[in-house]
Design a protein around this motif. Structure first.
Motif, PDB file in Angstrom:
ATOM      1  N   ILE A 261       0.844  -1.193   0.000  1.00 58.89           N
ATOM      2  CA  ILE A 261       0.000   0.000   0.000  1.00 58.89           C
ATOM      3  C   ILE A 261       0.880   1.244   0.000  1.00 58.89           C
ATOM      4  O   ILE A 261       1.772   1.381   0.842  1.00 58.89           O
ATOM      5  CB  ILE A 261      -0.942   0.027   1.221  1.00 58.89           C
ATOM      6  N   THR A 262       0.629   2.122  -0.950  1.00 58.83           N
ATOM      7  CA  THR A 262       1.338   3.403  -1.012  1.00 58.83           C
ATOM      8  C   THR A 262       0.366   4.512  -0.633  1.00 58.83           C
ATOM      9  O   THR A 262      -0.715   4.633  -1.207  1.00 58.83           O
ATOM     10  CB  THR A 262       1.866   3.671  -2.436  1.00 58.83           C
ATOM     11  N   HIS A 263       0.735   5.305   0.366  1.00 63.26           N
ATOM     12  CA  HIS A 263      -0.065   6.458   0.785  1.00 63.26           C
ATOM     13  C   HIS A 263       0.477   7.665   0.032  1.00 63.26           C
ATOM     14  O   HIS A 263       1.532   8.200   0.356  1.00 63.26           O
ATOM     15  CB  HIS A 263       0.044   6.645   2.307  1.00 63.26           C
ATOM     16  N   ARG A 264      -0.242   8.101  -0.999  1.00 61.16           N
ATOM     17  CA  ARG A 264       0.281   9.112  -1.920  1.00 61.16           C
ATOM     18  C   ARG A 264       0.646  10.444  -1.243  1.00 61.16           C
ATOM     19  O   ARG A 264       1.711  11.006  -1.528  1.00 61.16           O
ATOM     20  CB  ARG A 264      -0.726   9.353  -3.047  1.00 61.16           C
ATOM     21  N   PRO A 265      -0.186  10.984  -0.351  1.00 63.42           N
ATOM     22  CA  PRO A 265       0.158  12.297   0.230  1.00 63.42           C
ATOM     23  C   PRO A 265       1.478  12.296   1.005  1.00 63.42           C
ATOM     24  O   PRO A 265       2.218  13.277   0.970  1.00 63.42           O
ATOM     25  CB  PRO A 265      -1.025  12.590   1.167  1.00 63.42           C
ATOM     26  N   SER A 266       1.763  11.211   1.711  1.00 63.78           N
ATOM     27  CA  SER A 266       2.977  11.167   2.550  1.00 63.78           C
ATOM     28  C   SER A 266       4.133  10.437   1.880  1.00 63.78           C
ATOM     29  O   SER A 266       5.286  10.592   2.286  1.00 63.78           O
ATOM     30  CB  SER A 266       2.668  10.474   3.884  1.00 63.78           C
ATOM     31  N   GLY A 267       3.812   9.620   0.870  1.00 69.23           N
ATOM     32  CA  GLY A 267       4.850   8.818   0.240  1.00 69.23           C
ATOM     33  C   GLY A 267       5.216   7.572   1.019  1.00 69.23           C
ATOM     34  O   GLY A 267       6.115   6.819   0.646  1.00 69.23           O
ATOM     35  N   ILE A 268       4.505   7.300   2.114  1.00 68.74           N
ATOM     36  CA  ILE A 268       4.794   6.122   2.940  1.00 68.74           C
ATOM     37  C   ILE A 268       4.327   4.864   2.205  1.00 68.74           C
ATOM     38  O   ILE A 268       3.223   4.810   1.677  1.00 68.74           O
ATOM     39  CB  ILE A 268       4.108   6.227   4.317  1.00 68.74           C
ATOM     40  N   VAL A 269       5.193   3.849   2.186  1.00 65.76           N
ATOM     41  CA  VAL A 269       4.870   2.566   1.560  1.00 65.76           C
ATOM     42  C   VAL A 269       4.956   1.474   2.620  1.00 65.76           C
ATOM     43  O   VAL A 269       5.932   1.395   3.363  1.00 65.76           O
ATOM     44  CB  VAL A 269       5.837   2.241   0.404  1.00 65.76           C
ATOM     45  N   VAL A 270       3.931   0.646   2.698  1.00 66.07           N
ATOM     46  CA  VAL A 270       3.947  -0.493   3.621  1.00 66.07           C
ATOM     47  C   VAL A 270       3.580  -1.746   2.843  1.00 66.07           C
ATOM     48  O   VAL A 270       2.884  -1.686   1.828  1.00 66.07           O
ATOM     49  CB  VAL A 270       2.960  -0.305   4.801  1.00 66.07           C
ATOM     50  N   GLN A 271       4.058  -2.877   3.314  1.00 66.26           N
ATOM     51  CA  GLN A 271       3.691  -4.131   2.663  1.00 66.26           C
ATOM     52  C   GLN A 271       3.657  -5.249   3.682  1.00 66.26           C
ATOM     53  O   GLN A 271       4.347  -5.193   4.706  1.00 66.26           O
ATOM     54  CB  GLN A 271       4.654  -4.466   1.522  1.00 66.26           C
ATOM     55  N   CYS A 272       2.835  -6.240   3.406  1.00 71.23           N
ATOM     56  CA  CYS A 272       2.709  -7.388   4.304  1.00 71.23           C
ATOM     57  C   CYS A 272       2.503  -8.646   3.484  1.00 71.23           C
ATOM     58  O   CYS A 272       1.706  -8.674   2.534  1.00 71.23           O
ATOM     59  CB  CYS A 272       1.535  -7.194   5.269  1.00 71.23           C
ATOM     60  N   GLN A 273       3.231  -9.696   3.847  1.00 72.75           N
ATOM     61  CA  GLN A 273       3.089 -10.982   3.166  1.00 72.75           C
ATOM     62  C   GLN A 273       3.007 -12.117   4.173  1.00 72.75           C
ATOM     63  O   GLN A 273       3.057 -13.285   3.810  1.00 72.75           O
ATOM     64  CB  GLN A 273       4.281 -11.211   2.227  1.00 72.75           C
ATOM     65  N   ASN A 274       2.857 -11.765   5.436  1.00 71.45           N
ATOM     66  CA  ASN A 274       2.937 -12.770   6.485  1.00 71.45           C
ATOM     67  C   ASN A 274       1.650 -13.581   6.634  1.00 71.45           C
ATOM     68  O   ASN A 274       1.684 -14.750   7.001  1.00 71.45           O
ATOM     69  CB  ASN A 274       3.268 -12.074   7.816  1.00 71.45           C
ATOM     70  N   GLU A 275       0.507 -12.915   6.365  1.00 73.29           N
ATOM     71  CA  GLU A 275      -0.779 -13.597   6.563  1.00 73.29           C
ATOM     72  C   GLU A 275      -1.076 -14.542   5.393  1.00 73.29           C
ATOM     73  O   GLU A 275      -0.475 -14.455   4.332  1.00 73.29           O
ATOM     74  CB  GLU A 275      -1.895 -12.558   6.693  1.00 73.29           C
ATOM     75  N   ARG A 276      -2.061 -15.414   5.596  1.00 70.29           N
ATOM     76  CA  ARG A 276      -2.338 -16.449   4.592  1.00 70.29           C
ATOM     77  C   ARG A 276      -3.359 -16.015   3.542  1.00 70.29           C
ATOM     78  O   ARG A 276      -3.600 -16.732   2.581  1.00 70.29           O
ATOM     79  CB  ARG A 276      -2.805 -17.728   5.281  1.00 70.29           C
ATOM     80  N   SER A 277      -3.962 -14.847   3.731  1.00 70.76           N
ATOM     81  CA  SER A 277      -4.925 -14.389   2.726  1.00 70.76           C
ATOM     82  C   SER A 277      -4.639 -12.938   2.382  1.00 70.76           C
ATOM     83  O   SER A 277      -4.067 -12.189   3.177  1.00 70.76           O
ATOM     84  CB  SER A 277      -6.355 -14.512   3.252  1.00 70.76           C
ATOM     85  N   GLN A 278      -5.085 -12.535   1.187  1.00 74.90           N
ATOM     86  CA  GLN A 278      -4.864 -11.172   0.747  1.00 74.90           C
ATOM     87  C   GLN A 278      -5.586 -10.186   1.663  1.00 74.90           C
ATOM     88  O   GLN A 278      -5.044  -9.122   1.995  1.00 74.90           O
ATOM     89  CB  GLN A 278      -5.346 -11.013  -0.697  1.00 74.90           C
TER      90      GLN A 278
END
Length: 368
Positions: A261-278
């Motif tokens: 997920i990219t938060h456009r106003p702040s430029g913060i990017v986060v990502q997660c792949q640990n869980e078993r579902s999207q």
């Protein structure tokens, strides 16, 4: 923990510290809060809202544990005077007294740590992100070493540790990784680790074995469960899905379950792949984004306070906080407090208590 101080001075210091700790913790207030929480837990319909019930239950458990710890410490501290008198006459009791006073001093120091946490989010969980700095493979390898060090320290403190995302380096190490540390004062403690960590060593990736300087950055954000703490507009988000890699079972390699997920106003990017579902990964990633936005707001607030005082406050991720030298000698030094340790391997294995405690105390004095 043997002390060179005479027994009367040690006992006097314990009495004084216990008095200060009692004033700070307010055991009577904690008991009142426990009674209020128990009344809430016993009310009709309490369990109809599982999220609220879980938060109330967690606060009750945490408060009860703190009160029990203080009550036992207070009781043991009060027993010391009587033991000291008996110890003068009986060698066996003298040995028991030595163990008892050592135990009280160690536990008192740990309990006093509570007084160093004054921030709104200090008591809660922490979201810790490690990023490789400039330096290619050496930096990515160093980032993985920092990640291991920070996670090992969490485990030493008895925190629950959950790795949420890790992006592997091209040849070795990691480009970035994020984990959640869950436990009392996790955010307050990990705030001491925020900044750039610098490594000097002989490069294992250089055929000439030359000395290399590498950098890794640590970001720390508070985990805040209440969505109302910060407003996020869906239109400001760019959501991408991709195929997860690495550990996590066969499932993650068959579906595009990982979420960025990219938060456009702040430029913060986060990502997660640990869980078993999207959907679960998206929920976790949104919690991570909320934490990082709250952290940014907190840093801006602190900077405004400092500006009003006529001070300059360095809250940048780019500030170098600590150097780890493995060649030509071994030493780890914190540049904010000048606290240093010669056993670099011990530090890299998660022995960070001295660095964190010295920073917390210096930070508390700076606020005072």
């Amino acid at each position: 923990m043997a002390s060179d101080q005479p027994t009367p001075q040690r006992l006097a210091a314990i009495r004084e510290q216990m008095s200060l700790l009692s004033d700070y913790l307010d055991p009577a207030g904690m008991q009142e809060r426990l009674s209020a929480l128990e009344a809430e837990m016993g009310s009709a319909g309490f369990w109809d809202d599982p999220d609220t019930a879980a938060k109330v239950g967690a606060e009750h458990t945490r408060t009860q544990r703190r009160l029990d710890t203080f009550t036992k410490l207070q009781s043991d501290a009060e027993d010391l005077d009587g033991l000291a008198e008996l110890a003068d006459e009986d060698p066996e009791i003298a040995a028991e007294f030595d163990e008892a006073i050592d135990s009280v001093e160690v536990r008192l120091q740990a309990a006093e740590e509570q007084r160093l946490f004054t921030g709104d989010y200090d008591a809660g969980d922490a979201l810790v992100t490690v990023n490789a700095g400039a330096g290619g493979t050496d930096a990515q390898d160093w980032a993985e070493m920092v990640l291991r060090m920070e996670m090992r320290w969490a485990e030493r403190r008895g925190f629950k540790v959950e790795l949420l995302e890790a992006s592997a380096g091209e040849e070795a190490g990691i480009k970035s990784a994020t984990f959640r540390a869950s436990g009392d004062n996790a955010y307050g403690l990990y705030s001491a680790e925020k900044g750039v960590h610098r490594l000097v060593r002989l490069s294992p990736f250089d055929s000439a074995n030359r000395r290399q300087t590498s950098f890794a950055g640590v970001e720390v954000a508070p985990v805040v469960e209440e969505a109302g703490e910060v407003t996020i507009d869906d239109d400001d988000l760019q959501v991408d899905t991709y195929r997860a890699s690495g550990a996590g079972g066969q499932h993650v390699n068959k579906t595009d379950s990982a979420v960025r997920i990219t938060h456009r106003p702040s430029g913060i990017v986060v990502q997660c792949q640990n869980e078993r579902s999207q959907s679960a990964n998206r929920a976790t990633a949104m919690a991570m984004l909320r934490a990082k936005l709250i952290q940014r707001q907190e840093e801006e607030r602190q900077a405004e306070i400092a500006k009003a005082r006529g001070e300059t406050l360095d809250v940048n991720f780019g500030s170098q906080i600590r150097s780890y030298v493995l060649h030509p000698y071994t030493m780890v030094k914190d540049h904010r407090t000048d606290f240093e340790v010669g056993n670099a391997n011990g530090v890299l294995d998660g022995d960070l208590d001295g660095f964190v405690r010295s920073w917390l105390e210096a930070n508390a004095k700076g606020r005072g």
